[in-house]
Design a protein around this motif. Structure first.
Motif, PDB file in Angstrom:
ATOM      1  N   GLU A  69       1.124  -1.219   0.618  1.00  0.00           N
ATOM      2  CA  GLU A  69      -0.174  -0.018   0.026  1.00  0.00           C
ATOM      3  C   GLU A  69       0.988   1.172  -0.405  1.00  0.00           C
ATOM      4  OE1 GLU A  69      -3.215   2.282  -0.193  1.00  0.00           O
ATOM      5  OE2 GLU A  69      -3.213   0.188  -0.520  1.00  0.00           O
ATOM      6  N   ASN A  70       1.441   1.069   0.988  1.00  0.00           N
ATOM      7  CA  ASN A  70       2.774   2.367   0.717  1.00  0.00           C
ATOM      8  C   ASN A  70       3.539   2.346  -0.917  1.00  0.00           C
ATOM      9  OD1 ASN A  70       2.232   3.081   3.782  1.00  0.00           O
ATOM     10  ND2 ASN A  70       4.320   2.003   4.478  1.00  0.00           N
ATOM     11  N   LEU A  71       3.877   1.489  -1.096  1.00  0.00           N
ATOM     12  CA  LEU A  71       4.684   1.751  -2.363  1.00  0.00           C
ATOM     13  C   LEU A  71       3.234   1.959  -3.307  1.00  0.00           C
ATOM     14  CD1 LEU A  71       6.785  -1.728  -2.040  1.00  0.00           C
ATOM     15  CD2 LEU A  71       7.726   1.157  -1.927  1.00  0.00           C
ATOM     16  N   LYS A  72       2.186   2.062  -3.098  1.00  0.00           N
ATOM     17  CA  LYS A  72       1.596   2.242  -4.465  1.00  0.00           C
ATOM     18  C   LYS A  72       1.416   3.540  -3.600  1.00  0.00           C
ATOM     19  CE  LYS A  72      -3.340   1.603  -4.272  1.00  0.00           C
ATOM     20  NZ  LYS A  72      -4.463   0.638  -4.106  1.00  0.00           N
ATOM     21  N   GLN A  73       0.850   4.615  -3.018  1.00  0.00           N
ATOM     22  CA  GLN A  73       0.622   5.661  -2.794  1.00  0.00           C
ATOM     23  C   GLN A  73       1.806   6.510  -2.964  1.00  0.00           C
ATOM     24  OE1 GLN A  73      -0.370   6.325   1.104  1.00  0.00           O
ATOM     25  NE2 GLN A  73      -2.010   4.938   1.073  1.00  0.00           N
ATOM     26  N   ARG A  74       2.678   5.840  -3.446  1.00  0.00           N
ATOM     27  CA  ARG A  74       4.727   6.302  -3.434  1.00  0.00           C
ATOM     28  C   ARG A  74       5.099   6.845  -5.009  1.00  0.00           C
ATOM     29  NH1 ARG A  74       9.042   4.366   0.353  1.00  0.00           N
ATOM     30  NH2 ARG A  74       7.670   3.798   1.112  1.00  0.00           N
ATOM     31  N   ALA A  75       3.997   5.912  -6.003  1.00  0.00           N
ATOM     32  CA  ALA A  75       5.106   5.628  -6.957  1.00  0.00           C
ATOM     33  C   ALA A  75       5.081   7.024  -7.626  1.00  0.00           C
ATOM     34  CB  ALA A  75       3.601   4.901  -8.197  1.00  0.00           C
ATOM     35  N   HIS A  76       3.441   7.343  -7.527  1.00  0.00           N
ATOM     36  CA  HIS A  76       3.693   9.293  -8.671  1.00  0.00           C
ATOM     37  C   HIS A  76       4.630  10.366  -8.116  1.00  0.00           C
ATOM     38  CE1 HIS A  76       1.139  10.196  -5.140  1.00  0.00           C
ATOM     39  NE2 HIS A  76       1.442  11.141  -5.926  1.00  0.00           N
ATOM     40  N   LYS A  77       5.300   9.712  -6.804  1.00  0.00           N
ATOM     41  CA  LYS A  77       5.844  10.606  -6.119  1.00  0.00           C
ATOM     42  C   LYS A  77       7.510  10.407  -6.464  1.00  0.00           C
ATOM     43  CE  LYS A  77       3.700  11.241  -2.057  1.00  0.00           C
ATOM     44  NZ  LYS A  77       3.498  11.756  -0.289  1.00  0.00           N
ATOM     45  N   GLU A  78       7.645   8.862  -6.269  1.00  0.00           N
ATOM     46  CA  GLU A  78       9.188   8.136  -7.212  1.00  0.00           C
ATOM     47  C   GLU A  78       9.216   8.985  -8.607  1.00  0.00           C
ATOM     48  OE1 GLU A  78      12.465   6.192  -6.494  1.00  0.00           O
ATOM     49  OE2 GLU A  78      10.334   6.513  -4.894  1.00  0.00           O
ATOM     50  N   ALA A  79       8.473   8.801  -9.274  1.00  0.00           N
ATOM     51  CA  ALA A  79       8.532   9.438 -10.668  1.00  0.00           C
ATOM     52  C   ALA A  79       9.145  10.494 -10.727  1.00  0.00           C
ATOM     53  CB  ALA A  79       7.232   9.386 -11.677  1.00  0.00           C
ATOM     54  N   LYS A  80       8.116  11.628  -9.981  1.00  0.00           N
ATOM     55  CA  LYS A  80       9.083  12.610 -10.309  1.00  0.00           C
ATOM     56  C   LYS A  80      10.195  13.533  -9.894  1.00  0.00           C
ATOM     57  CE  LYS A  80       8.983  17.681  -7.989  1.00  0.00           C
ATOM     58  NZ  LYS A  80       9.792  18.209  -8.227  1.00  0.00           N
ATOM     59  N   ILE A  81      11.423  12.435  -8.600  1.00  0.00           N
ATOM     60  CA  ILE A  81      12.712  11.684  -7.942  1.00  0.00           C
ATOM     61  C   ILE A  81      13.216  11.250  -8.682  1.00  0.00           C
ATOM     62  CG2 ILE A  81      13.717  10.941  -5.708  1.00  0.00           C
ATOM     63  CD1 ILE A  81      10.712  11.143  -4.458  1.00  0.00           C
ATOM     64  N   VAL A  82      13.184  10.857  -8.985  1.00  0.00           N
ATOM     65  CA  VAL A  82      13.506   9.883 -10.195  1.00  0.00           C
ATOM     66  C   VAL A  82      13.585  10.859 -12.261  1.00  0.00           C
ATOM     67  CG1 VAL A  82      14.010   7.746 -12.563  1.00  0.00           C
ATOM     68  CG2 VAL A  82      12.753   7.474 -10.102  1.00  0.00           C
ATOM     69  N   ALA A  83      12.790  11.610 -12.114  1.00  0.00           N
ATOM     70  CA  ALA A  83      13.060  12.850 -13.343  1.00  0.00           C
ATOM     71  C   ALA A  83      14.110  13.286 -12.694  1.00  0.00           C
ATOM     72  CB  ALA A  83      11.775  13.343 -13.534  1.00  0.00           C
ATOM     73  N   ASP A  84      13.923  13.989 -11.316  1.00  0.00           N
ATOM     74  CA  ASP A  84      15.013  14.762 -10.864  1.00  0.00           C
ATOM     75  C   ASP A  84      16.282  14.587 -10.604  1.00  0.00           C
ATOM     76  OD1 ASP A  84      13.475  16.806 -10.690  1.00  0.00           O
ATOM     77  OD2 ASP A  84      12.575  15.811  -8.637  1.00  0.00           O
ATOM     78  N   ALA A  85      16.329  12.810 -10.020  1.00  0.00           N
ATOM     79  CA  ALA A  85      17.468  12.109 -10.686  1.00  0.00           C
ATOM     80  C   ALA A  85      18.798  12.170 -11.730  1.00  0.00           C
ATOM     81  CB  ALA A  85      17.600  11.355  -9.990  1.00  0.00           C
ATOM     82  N   LYS A  86      17.978  11.886 -13.594  1.00  0.00           N
ATOM     83  CA  LYS A  86      18.016  11.973 -14.413  1.00  0.00           C
ATOM     84  C   LYS A  86      18.882  13.471 -14.721  1.00  0.00           C
ATOM     85  CE  LYS A  86      15.618   7.823 -16.185  1.00  0.00           C
ATOM     86  NZ  LYS A  86      14.764   7.844 -16.537  1.00  0.00           N
ATOM     87  N   ALA A  87      17.770  14.510 -14.380  1.00  0.00           N
ATOM     88  CA  ALA A  87      18.262  15.559 -14.823  1.00  0.00           C
ATOM     89  C   ALA A  87      19.654  16.241 -14.143  1.00  0.00           C
ATOM     90  CB  ALA A  87      16.814  16.855 -14.259  1.00  0.00           C
ATOM     91  N   LEU A  88      19.658  15.404 -12.740  1.00  0.00           N
ATOM     92  CA  LEU A  88      21.245  16.038 -12.041  1.00  0.00           C
ATOM     93  C   LEU A  88      22.778  15.193 -12.837  1.00  0.00           C
ATOM     94  CD1 LEU A  88      23.065  17.990 -10.305  1.00  0.00           C
ATOM     95  CD2 LEU A  88      21.986  15.684  -8.108  1.00  0.00           C
ATOM     96  N   ALA A  89      22.128  13.675 -13.048  1.00  0.00           N
ATOM     97  CA  ALA A  89      22.494  12.853 -13.966  1.00  0.00           C
ATOM     98  C   ALA A  89      23.582  13.733 -15.070  1.00  0.00           C
ATOM     99  CB  ALA A  89      22.268  11.763 -14.270  1.00  0.00           C
ATOM    100  N   GLU A  90      22.659  14.131 -16.191  1.00  0.00           N
ATOM    101  CA  GLU A  90      22.711  15.267 -17.163  1.00  0.00           C
ATOM    102  C   GLU A  90      23.895  16.219 -17.063  1.00  0.00           C
ATOM    103  OE1 GLU A  90      22.875  14.219 -20.154  1.00  0.00           O
ATOM    104  OE2 GLU A  90      21.128  12.845 -19.510  1.00  0.00           O
TER     105      GLU A  90
END
Length: 147
Positions: A49-70
């Protein structure tokens, strides 16, 4: 023994992973230190349940991490150190790389950088883990300090 990790554990897994470990490692180290909890049926349901609720927040964190990687890939990092010829007096470690990144305007914790110990001038690369899915190679050069 199945456990749910509460924190990232190096060489084992990331937070909220379900891992299988030996009984002694789990009961004597991971659980008492607060790194894990037993993976019972009810704990697995709560985790899902926690992972399901956190999934959309995780997408933003991954996008920010990819931007920092570039941004990190585009950086040219030069670390100057005292040297006699090609051999350094001392060595270059993760702490020195973090210092060079801070001069370039990027703040990254040193525990997320894996480079090894360098004792000669030249070009090297370090691995930076920004997220469990985003790992970037950071190229840097060590040059001799001018006296």
């Amino acid at each position: 023994m199945e456990l749910i990790l509460k924190k990232d554990v190096q060489n084992l897994g990331f937070k909220d992973d379900i891992v299988t470990v030996k009984n002694g490692y789990g009961r004597n180290y991971l659980i008492p230190q607060g790194f894990a909890q037993l993976a019972t049926a009810s704990a697995k349901k709560v985790l899902a349940e926690n992972l399901k609720q956190r999934a959309h927040k995780e997408a933003k964190i991954v996008a920010d991490a990819k931007a920092l990687a570039e941004t990190l890939k585009a950086l040219e990092i030069k670390i100057s150190a005292k040297a006699g010829g090609e051999k350094l007096f001392g060595s270059i470690t993760n702490i020195d790389i973090v210092g060079a990144l801070e001069k370039a305007g990027q703040s990254i914790d040193r525990k997320f950088i894996t480079s090894g110990i360098v004792k000669r001038t030249g070009k090297y690369s370090a691995t930076v883990r920004l997220h469990r899915d985003v790992i970037v190679e950071l190229a840097y050069e060590i040059v001799a300090e001018k006296a």
